[in-house]
Design an enzyme around this catalytic site. Structure first.
Site, PDB file in Angstrom:
ATOM      1  N   SER A  60      44.763  35.597  47.338  1.00 26.90           N
ATOM      2  CA  SER A  60      44.190  36.578  46.411  1.00 26.90           C
ATOM      3  C   SER A  60      44.193  37.989  46.988  1.00 26.90           C
ATOM      4  O   SER A  60      44.038  38.963  46.252  1.00 26.90           O
ATOM      5  CB  SER A  60      42.757  36.184  46.045  1.00 26.90           C
ATOM      6  N   GLY A 243      46.263  40.085  41.603  1.00 27.21           N
ATOM      7  CA  GLY A 243      46.869  40.859  40.536  1.00 27.21           C
ATOM      8  C   GLY A 243      45.960  41.074  39.338  1.00 27.21           C
ATOM      9  O   GLY A 243      44.784  40.712  39.321  1.00 27.21           O
ATOM     10  N   CYS A 269      37.906  32.268  39.633  1.00 22.17           N
ATOM     11  CA  CYS A 269      38.456  33.589  39.966  1.00 22.17           C
ATOM     12  C   CYS A 269      39.499  34.029  38.944  1.00 22.17           C
ATOM     13  O   CYS A 269      39.166  34.310  37.818  1.00 22.17           O
ATOM     14  CB  CYS A 269      38.995  33.587  41.396  1.00 22.17           C
ATOM     15  N   PHE A 270      40.777  34.079  39.324  1.00 23.44           N
ATOM     16  CA  PHE A 270      41.820  34.449  38.360  1.00 23.44           C
ATOM     17  C   PHE A 270      41.788  33.485  37.177  1.00 23.44           C
ATOM     18  O   PHE A 270      42.005  33.877  36.028  1.00 23.44           O
ATOM     19  CB  PHE A 270      43.180  34.426  39.050  1.00 23.44           C
ATOM     20  N   GLY A 313      38.752  41.917  42.018  1.00 26.10           N
ATOM     21  CA  GLY A 313      38.710  43.324  41.647  1.00 26.10           C
ATOM     22  C   GLY A 313      38.742  43.534  40.151  1.00 26.10           C
ATOM     23  O   GLY A 313      38.701  44.671  39.675  1.00 26.10           O
ATOM     24  N   PHE A 314      38.855  42.428  39.386  1.00 27.45           N
ATOM     25  CA  PHE A 314      38.848  42.472  37.922  1.00 27.45           C
ATOM     26  C   PHE A 314      37.749  41.545  37.421  1.00 27.45           C
ATOM     27  O   PHE A 314      37.297  40.646  38.135  1.00 27.45           O
ATOM     28  CB  PHE A 314      40.201  42.038  37.359  1.00 27.45           C
ATOM     29  N   HIS A 359      34.228  31.619  44.490  1.00 28.78           N
ATOM     30  CA  HIS A 359      34.923  30.545  45.190  1.00 28.78           C
ATOM     31  C   HIS A 359      33.961  29.407  45.547  1.00 28.78           C
ATOM     32  O   HIS A 359      33.329  29.430  46.599  1.00 28.78           O
ATOM     33  CB  HIS A 359      35.556  31.079  46.485  1.00 28.78           C
ATOM     34  N   GLU A 361      34.747  26.519  46.578  1.00 29.60           N
ATOM     35  CA  GLU A 361      35.218  25.745  47.742  1.00 29.60           C
ATOM     36  C   GLU A 361      34.644  26.296  49.041  1.00 29.60           C
ATOM     37  O   GLU A 361      34.586  25.601  50.054  1.00 29.60           O
ATOM     38  CB  GLU A 361      36.752  25.731  47.804  1.00 29.60           C
TER      39      GLU A 361
END
Length: 396
Positions: A60, A243, A269-270, A313-314, A359, A361
């Site tokens: 990431s 990204g 996350c993403f 960051g998003f 996260h 994990e």
């Protein structure tokens, strides 16, 4: 007379000047740390006191230059067990005071040596507190680290930084994901099969599922809905990754297909941002993001406050104060960051799907959110139960 000690490679790099140049023109001068040369990326800061090896190998962080806010880094060296992927992904590394001696029974080499081995350009000896305050006030921004022959006039270096690509609009998960599917077998008796879309997955994530009797089929980021259902999954998982989620149209369409089939879905996350887009919410870039292993989040379904590991960051733009109607039924914000009210989780109430922005994990800790993998197991165990019945049971 005692002969002088030989000059080590680390000591030689101590004498090589380096400069960090931010997009807005501010510069920080220090010494080379790791490889000598130049690198470009988005300047961000990580507030973790430990876990630098897991941070460096987290996909990431692809194309980001990471500043550690803890003043001394490298104390435990580098081992061969804690990597979260096949390589270091950060574009550059910033530390204030590199440890002179690595001291840990698992250490095989120093952090500095590993950075050199993998060609990661870094800088040390700068005021990371001042840099962190600057990024908090001005926001994450492009930067460059230059050392040795790469040094030049500050104006010329700034121009090169300002010509480097931005993180907004960057489609990066295909660059870090596996290109070939592979299987992480269940530990002990196999209970479920999960298709995990690799958008930049950390090694500990399928391991946490395997520990719960899940056979995990890790698939490339560009996998189709047909690829996912070819493994006959009991559940579908979308991983973390780098990204801008606004670029992930293919993954969003795949997630919508999973929701239409009512297959239990879990994203982190993403994957949380992709679920948000699949449900019809927007995403946006945070000013400086959340990165570290000490971020407070409230699970609104239980009221419990957890200390969690973040790297994003998003964020998803969803209302905190109401249940939203979406093309897939009702959805609520299940988790929220207590520092700034950023959406940290989504729970679908009419289809079996949920996600979190952080996260669970927890490599390298903490472990407050490990229960989320159990929640995924419960969702898959529920057969015809939908997620609203599951969540009502958890609230009770």
């Amino acid at each position: 007379m005692t002969a002088p000690a030989p000059t080590t490679q680390r000591q030689r790099r101590d004498r090589v000047p380096a400069v960090l140049v931010l997009e807005d023109g501010r510069t920080f001068r220090g010494q080379a740390y790791g490889a000598i040369g130049e690198t470009f990326g988005e300047a961000v800061f990580n507030t973790g006191m430990s876990g630098y090896q897991e941070t460096l190998t987290d996909p990431s962080y692809h194309r980001q230059v990471v500043a550690m806010t803890a003043p001394q880094i490298g104390n435990t060296g580098w081992n061969d067990q804690d990597d979260e992927s096949r390589r270091i992904w950060v574009a550059g590394f910033i530390v204030r005071d590199p440890a002179r001696v690595a001291s840990n029974w698992r250490s095989r080499r120093s952090l500095d040596e590993e950075l050199v081995n993998q060609g990661v350009v870094g800088i040390s000896g700068i005021d990371t507190r001042a840099l962190t305050r600057h990024l908090r006030e001005r926001g994450a921004m492009r930067c460059g680290i230059f050392s040795g022959p790469a040094l030049a006039d500050d104006t010329a270096l700034l121009a090169r930084v300002q010509q480097s690509p931005e993180m907004k609009g960057a489609d990066l998960c295909p660059e870090v994901a596996t290109t070939e599917a592979y299987v992480v077998p269940a530990v002990g008796e196999k209970r479920f099969t999960v298709a995990a879309l690799d958008l930049g997955i950390k090694a500990m994530t399928p391991q946490r599922m395997a520990e719960r009797g899940i056979e995990v089929h890790v698939l490339p980021a560009n996998s189709t809905l047909e690829d996912i259902y070819a493994v006959d999954p009991d559940g579908v998982f979308f991983s973390n990754g780098p990204g801008d989620p606004a670029t992930a149209d293919h993954q969003v369409a795949v997630a919508q297909g999973v929701l239409e089939r009512r297959t239990p879905f879990f994203g982190i996350c993403f994957g949380n941002q992709i679920l948000g887009r699949a449900l019809g919410f927007g995403t946006y870039k945070l000013k400086y993001g959340h990165r570290g292993i000490n971020q407070p989040v409230q699970d609104r379904t239980t009221g419990k406050v957890e200390v969690t590991a973040h790297n994003h960051g998003f964020a998803v733009n969803a209302p905190l104060d109401k249940v939203s109607d979406t093309p897939f039924g009702r959805v609520e914000v299940s988790h929220v960051c207590l520092n700034d009210d950023v959406v940290e989780g989504l729970q679908a109430l009419d289809v079996p799907a949920f996600s979190v922005q952080y996260h669970p994990e927890a490599a390298a800790g903490p472990h407050d959110a490990a229960y989320l993998f159990d929640r995924f197991v419960e969702l898959m165990r529920g057969d015809d139960k939908n997620s609203v019945e599951l969540m009502e049971g958890q609230r009770a």
